[in-house]
Design a protein around this motif. Structure first.
Motif, PDB file in Angstrom:
ATOM      1  N   MET A  36       0.846  -1.179   0.000  1.00 10.59           N
ATOM      2  CA  MET A  36       0.000   0.000   0.000  1.00 10.59           C
ATOM      3  C   MET A  36       0.890   1.240   0.000  1.00 10.59           C
ATOM      4  O   MET A  36       1.820   1.350   0.781  1.00 10.59           O
ATOM      5  CB  MET A  36      -0.885  -0.018   1.255  1.00 10.59           C
ATOM      6  N   LYS A  37       0.599   2.153  -0.907  1.00  6.09           N
ATOM      7  CA  LYS A  37       1.349   3.414  -0.992  1.00  6.09           C
ATOM      8  C   LYS A  37       0.513   4.532  -0.381  1.00  6.09           C
ATOM      9  O   LYS A  37      -0.624   4.776  -0.805  1.00  6.09           O
ATOM     10  CB  LYS A  37       1.669   3.747  -2.444  1.00  6.09           C
ATOM     11  N   VAL A  38       1.093   5.196   0.609  1.00  8.23           N
ATOM     12  CA  VAL A  38       0.427   6.292   1.302  1.00  8.23           C
ATOM     13  C   VAL A  38       1.227   7.566   1.058  1.00  8.23           C
ATOM     14  O   VAL A  38       2.413   7.627   1.399  1.00  8.23           O
ATOM     15  CB  VAL A  38       0.334   6.011   2.818  1.00  8.23           C
ATOM     16  N   VAL A  39       0.591   8.570   0.463  1.00  4.26           N
ATOM     17  CA  VAL A  39       1.241   9.866   0.278  1.00  4.26           C
ATOM     18  C   VAL A  39       0.883  10.742   1.481  1.00  4.26           C
ATOM     19  O   VAL A  39      -0.284  10.847   1.861  1.00  4.26           O
ATOM     20  CB  VAL A  39       0.816  10.533  -1.049  1.00  4.26           C
ATOM     21  N   ALA A  82      -1.105   6.606  -5.593  1.00  6.43           N
ATOM     22  CA  ALA A  82      -1.397   6.499  -4.153  1.00  6.43           C
ATOM     23  C   ALA A  82      -2.633   5.642  -3.902  1.00  6.43           C
ATOM     24  O   ALA A  82      -3.600   5.682  -4.663  1.00  6.43           O
ATOM     25  CB  ALA A  82      -1.613   7.892  -3.565  1.00  6.43           C
ATOM     26  N   ASP A  83      -2.592   4.889  -2.817  1.00  6.57           N
ATOM     27  CA  ASP A  83      -3.760   4.152  -2.346  1.00  6.57           C
ATOM     28  C   ASP A  83      -4.521   4.954  -1.295  1.00  6.57           C
ATOM     29  O   ASP A  83      -5.732   4.836  -1.165  1.00  6.57           O
ATOM     30  CB  ASP A  83      -3.332   2.809  -1.734  1.00  6.57           C
ATOM     31  N   PHE A 134       4.734   6.651   2.567  1.00  6.58           N
ATOM     32  CA  PHE A 134       4.802   5.454   3.388  1.00  6.58           C
ATOM     33  C   PHE A 134       4.505   4.274   2.481  1.00  6.58           C
ATOM     34  O   PHE A 134       3.584   4.328   1.670  1.00  6.58           O
ATOM     35  CB  PHE A 134       3.741   5.449   4.489  1.00  6.58           C
ATOM     36  N   THR A 135       5.274   3.231   2.637  1.00  7.45           N
ATOM     37  CA  THR A 135       4.972   1.969   1.978  1.00  7.45           C
ATOM     38  C   THR A 135       4.635   0.979   3.087  1.00  7.45           C
ATOM     39  O   THR A 135       5.453   0.760   3.991  1.00  7.45           O
ATOM     40  CB  THR A 135       6.172   1.469   1.154  1.00  7.45           C
ATOM     41  N   ILE A 136       3.430   0.441   3.038  1.00  2.00           N
ATOM     42  CA  ILE A 136       2.992  -0.512   4.051  1.00  2.00           C
ATOM     43  C   ILE A 136       2.808  -1.868   3.373  1.00  2.00           C
ATOM     44  O   ILE A 136       2.091  -1.980   2.377  1.00  2.00           O
ATOM     45  CB  ILE A 136       1.679  -0.057   4.716  1.00  2.00           C
ATOM     46  N   HIS A 137       3.489  -2.856   3.932  1.00  2.00           N
ATOM     47  CA  HIS A 137       3.420  -4.203   3.360  1.00  2.00           C
ATOM     48  C   HIS A 137       3.466  -5.217   4.505  1.00  2.00           C
ATOM     49  O   HIS A 137       4.405  -5.202   5.299  1.00  2.00           O
ATOM     50  CB  HIS A 137       4.578  -4.426   2.393  1.00  2.00           C
ATOM     51  N   SER A 162       4.128  -3.914   8.002  1.00  2.00           N
ATOM     52  CA  SER A 162       5.382  -3.195   8.211  1.00  2.00           C
ATOM     53  C   SER A 162       5.350  -1.894   7.407  1.00  2.00           C
ATOM     54  O   SER A 162       4.893  -1.881   6.268  1.00  2.00           O
ATOM     55  CB  SER A 162       6.549  -4.075   7.756  1.00  2.00           C
ATOM     56  N   LEU A 163       5.833  -0.820   7.997  1.00  2.00           N
ATOM     57  CA  LEU A 163       5.811   0.489   7.341  1.00  2.00           C
ATOM     58  C   LEU A 163       7.229   1.005   7.135  1.00  2.00           C
ATOM     59  O   LEU A 163       8.051   0.973   8.052  1.00  2.00           O
ATOM     60  CB  LEU A 163       5.022   1.471   8.202  1.00  2.00           C
ATOM     61  N   THR A 164       7.506   1.472   5.932  1.00  2.00           N
ATOM     62  CA  THR A 164       8.740   2.212   5.667  1.00  2.00           C
ATOM     63  C   THR A 164       8.338   3.620   5.239  1.00  2.00           C
ATOM     64  O   THR A 164       7.307   3.812   4.584  1.00  2.00           O
ATOM     65  CB  THR A 164       9.607   1.552   4.568  1.00  2.00           C
TER      66      THR A 164
END
Length: 167
Positions: free
Chosen positions: A1-4, A29-30, A150-153, A156-158
């Motif tokens: 999931m891509k979060v801007v 973005a998601d 943010f990349t959530i997979h 886990s978040l980066t």
């Protein structure tokens, strides 16, 4: 999931449209998070054309926006609890990080997204990621315009900043 992640857009005073660098990220973005100081509801409409928007209000947002978004919220994305607050209040601008951190109870969130200072920040404090995306339209004392991704997979978040010199 891509979060801007954005904050402090201050539109339309600081920009009449979303910066191209931000628009490119929004296209994939998601979810979009906004940490306040929209200054006009049209910004939410612009962002909402790309993905669902979760946000709160800052010290430059009027009563209409406060009714729409409130001043503090927790969003849960793929098991990650993200607190969003602007960070304004009593004290100096340097206290923004501490005000944001104290806006949530210990153990209540995994990440705190805040704004107000316009200065990008990415650090951990007592096991919580504190993230200020900076501003995509009003860099003030920062060297660059900025927003976050943010990349959530798999729970886990980066987090990373996207910084640029021209709107």
């Amino acid at each position: 999931m891509k979060v801007v992640v954005v904050s402090d857009t201050h539109m339309p005073r600081m920009a009449k449209k979303l910066p191209e660098r931000l628009v490119e990220a929004l296209k994939t973005a998601d979810v979009i998070l906004h940490a306040g100081d929209w200054t006009d509801a049209s910004v939410a409409e612009m962002l909402g054309k790309y993905a669902p928007v979760h946000g709160i209000c800052g010290n430059n947002d009027g009563p209409e926006l406060v009714r729409l978004f409130g001043l503090r919220r927790i969003v849960k994305l793929d098991g990650i609890r993200i607190g969003i607050v602007h960070g304004h209040g009593q004290g100096k601008r340097e206290d923004t990080e501490t005000r944001a951190f104290r806006s949530f109870e210990p153990g209540e969130v995994d990440v705190i997204v805040f704004g107000h200072s316009h200065i990008p920040l990415h650090k951990h404090r007592d096991g919580v990621l504190l993230f200020n995306p900076g501003s995509p339209t009003d860099r003030r004392r920062s060297t660059h315009y900025a927003f976050g991704i943010f990349t959530i997979h798999e729970g886990s978040l980066t987090a990373q900043h996207v910084k640029y010199l021209h709107k």
